[in-house]
Scaffold this active site. Structure first.
Site, PDB file in Angstrom:
ATOM      1  N   ASP A 141     -14.154   5.867 -34.879  1.00 60.13           N
ATOM      2  CA  ASP A 141     -13.831   4.343 -35.041  1.00 60.13           C
ATOM      3  C   ASP A 141     -14.731   3.680 -33.984  1.00 60.13           C
ATOM      4  O   ASP A 141     -14.046   3.853 -32.568  1.00 60.13           O
ATOM      5  CB  ASP A 141     -12.584   3.846 -34.642  1.00 60.13           C
ATOM      6  CG  ASP A 141     -11.601   3.982 -35.789  1.00 60.13           C
ATOM      7  OD1 ASP A 141     -11.795   4.376 -37.227  1.00 60.13           O
ATOM      8  OD2 ASP A 141     -10.212   4.096 -35.951  1.00 60.13           O
ATOM      9  N   ALA A 180      -7.203  10.818 -41.413  1.00 59.64           N
ATOM     10  CA  ALA A 180      -6.614  11.990 -39.992  1.00 59.64           C
ATOM     11  C   ALA A 180      -5.843  10.700 -39.113  1.00 59.64           C
ATOM     12  O   ALA A 180      -4.921  11.858 -38.336  1.00 59.64           O
ATOM     13  CB  ALA A 180      -7.903  11.504 -39.264  1.00 59.64           C
ATOM     14  N   GLU A 189      -9.540   6.450 -49.089  1.00 65.20           N
ATOM     15  CA  GLU A 189     -10.489   6.553 -48.877  1.00 65.20           C
ATOM     16  C   GLU A 189     -11.855   7.447 -48.766  1.00 65.20           C
ATOM     17  O   GLU A 189     -12.834   8.320 -47.821  1.00 65.20           O
ATOM     18  CB  GLU A 189     -10.719   6.403 -47.304  1.00 65.20           C
ATOM     19  CG  GLU A 189     -10.701   4.843 -46.039  1.00 65.20           C
ATOM     20  CD  GLU A 189     -10.605   4.541 -44.914  1.00 65.20           C
ATOM     21  OE1 GLU A 189     -10.213   3.477 -44.690  1.00 65.20           O
ATOM     22  OE2 GLU A 189     -10.608   5.931 -43.983  1.00 65.20           O
ATOM     23  N   GLY A 226       3.771  -5.909 -42.589  1.00 64.97           N
ATOM     24  CA  GLY A 226       3.346  -6.389 -40.546  1.00 64.97           C
ATOM     25  C   GLY A 226       4.894  -6.297 -39.764  1.00 64.97           C
ATOM     26  O   GLY A 226       5.882  -5.471 -40.224  1.00 64.97           O
ATOM     27  N   THR A 275      -4.107  -1.624 -36.037  1.00 69.66           N
ATOM     28  CA  THR A 275      -5.329  -0.979 -36.038  1.00 69.66           C
ATOM     29  C   THR A 275      -4.027   0.887 -36.666  1.00 69.66           C
ATOM     30  O   THR A 275      -3.335   0.631 -35.438  1.00 69.66           O
ATOM     31  CB  THR A 275      -6.565  -0.208 -35.921  1.00 69.66           C
ATOM     32  OG1 THR A 275      -6.971  -1.997 -35.258  1.00 69.66           O
ATOM     33  CG2 THR A 275      -7.723   0.399 -36.147  1.00 69.66           C
ATOM     34  N   ASP A 325      -1.119   3.630 -41.435  1.00 61.17           N
ATOM     35  CA  ASP A 325      -1.070   5.067 -41.006  1.00 61.17           C
ATOM     36  C   ASP A 325      -0.154   5.310 -40.059  1.00 61.17           C
ATOM     37  O   ASP A 325       0.207   6.330 -40.463  1.00 61.17           O
ATOM     38  CB  ASP A 325      -2.462   5.705 -40.536  1.00 61.17           C
ATOM     39  CG  ASP A 325      -3.723   4.768 -40.905  1.00 61.17           C
ATOM     40  OD1 ASP A 325      -3.324   4.168 -42.308  1.00 61.17           O
ATOM     41  OD2 ASP A 325      -4.398   4.309 -39.913  1.00 61.17           O
TER      42      ASP A 325
END
Ligand code: RIB
Ligand code: NA
Length: 297
Positions: free
Chosen positions: A13, A42, A139, A215, A241, A245
């Site tokens: 990133d 990851a 992804e 959220g 961010t 995940d």
């Protein structure tokens, strides 16, 4: 100890913190730049490992400096990388991220992640067979997502599909997913619905169980044929961010404690993750999650 297998992406990133998002054709002065590990696969693997799970990752990096650094970081988290391919023909995945206005914008270049194959998934069968849960996102090539869902289903191992980034999915194998974990926008895309369709109606139309994230408003899921709401935990937001995940990694780890408890702990873990910069920065240990729950109303 929960055993988790994650099939998914690994990115470096490239994060820029700015006072606001630039417009098209505009140049802005930013505040900070950092290079930190990411990628939805990851990140979910790291989230699960920090919470104490035994984690294996199936994925791919390039034979380059980013790839080497990413693998070092994942190994340091105790993650089994035996099924992470290092490819000579393509570079490591990257995500260019702008953090501004309490939100983010991300452009992902999949590179090596576009070469994660169904054969790699099949090769991980001995690990998947004895896993408590399998996590997969989008992804990587869709055929590898499908292979993961079908294999987990065949082996009787719960499969959590985080449909991000979203695309429309065929019901033939979507119906085999144990838990689909979209946000509202992603669920509409997956089902081919309208963006403004009520999320409860969308959840009812899905051919598989849905845990919908909203959220800081927490998450919704169905149990005993009733829609249930787990409120979010209020924290000071630095960077969202990787919050999704962290939610997914935690959900997989705590699934054995029942869905309601797993969703509660996943919301707590995600809240803690947004208090620090970077997708993996702020991902909590199990004791941090317990501490937040103990002081929450
Ligand atoms: O979900 C957050 C992740 O999305 C980032 O780490 C970035 O790599 C993108 O894949
Ligand atoms: Na973070």
């Amino acid at each position: 100890m929960a055993r988790i297998v994650v099939v998914g992406s690994i990115n470096m990133d490239l994060v820029t913190v700015a006072p606001r998002f630039p417009g098209a054709g505009e140049t802005l002065l930013g505040e900070r730049f950092l290079t930190v590990p990411g990628g939805k696969g990851a990140n979910q693997a790291v989230a699960a490992a920090r919470l104490g799970a035994e984690v294996a990752l199936v994925g791919a990096v390039g034979n380059d400096a980013f790839g080497a650094e990413l693998k070092r970081g994942l190994a340091a988290e105790g993650i089994d990388l035996a099924h992470v391919a290092t490819r000579d023909d393509v570079g490591s995945g990257t995500a260019s991220i702008t953090v501004a206005e309490g939100d983010n914008q991300i452009i992902v270049v999949p590179a090596a992640n576009a070469h994660v194959t169904p054969a790699q998934v099949e090769a991980a069968r001995p690990l998947i067979e004895r896993a408590d849960a399998v996590l997969v996102q989008m992804e990587i090539p869709l055929e590898s997502v499908e292979a993961t869902v079908r294999l987990g289903h065949r082996l009787g191992v719960p499969v959590i599909l985080n449909p991000a980034p979203a695309q429309r999915l065929p019901h033939a194998w979507l119906a085999l997913v144990s838990y689909l974990t979209p946000n509202q926008h992603e669920l509409a895309t997956v089902l081919g619905g309208a963006a403004d369709e009520d999320f409860r109606a969308l959840m009812e139309r899905a051919p598989c169980p849905v845990v919908l994230t909203r959220g800081d408003e927490g998450a919704w899921y169905r149990e005993h044929a009733e829609a249930q709401h787990q409120p979010g935990f209020q924290v000071t937001v630095i960077d969202t961010t990787g919050a999704g995940d962290t939610f997914n990694g935690a959900l997989a780890v705590y699934l054995r404690e029942g869905l309601a408890q797993a969703v509660r702990k996943a919301c707590a873990a995600a809240a803690l993750s947004v208090t620090q910069l970077g997708a993996q920065g702020g991902m909590p240990r199990a004791a941090d999650v317990d501490a937040l729950l103990a002081r929450a109303p």
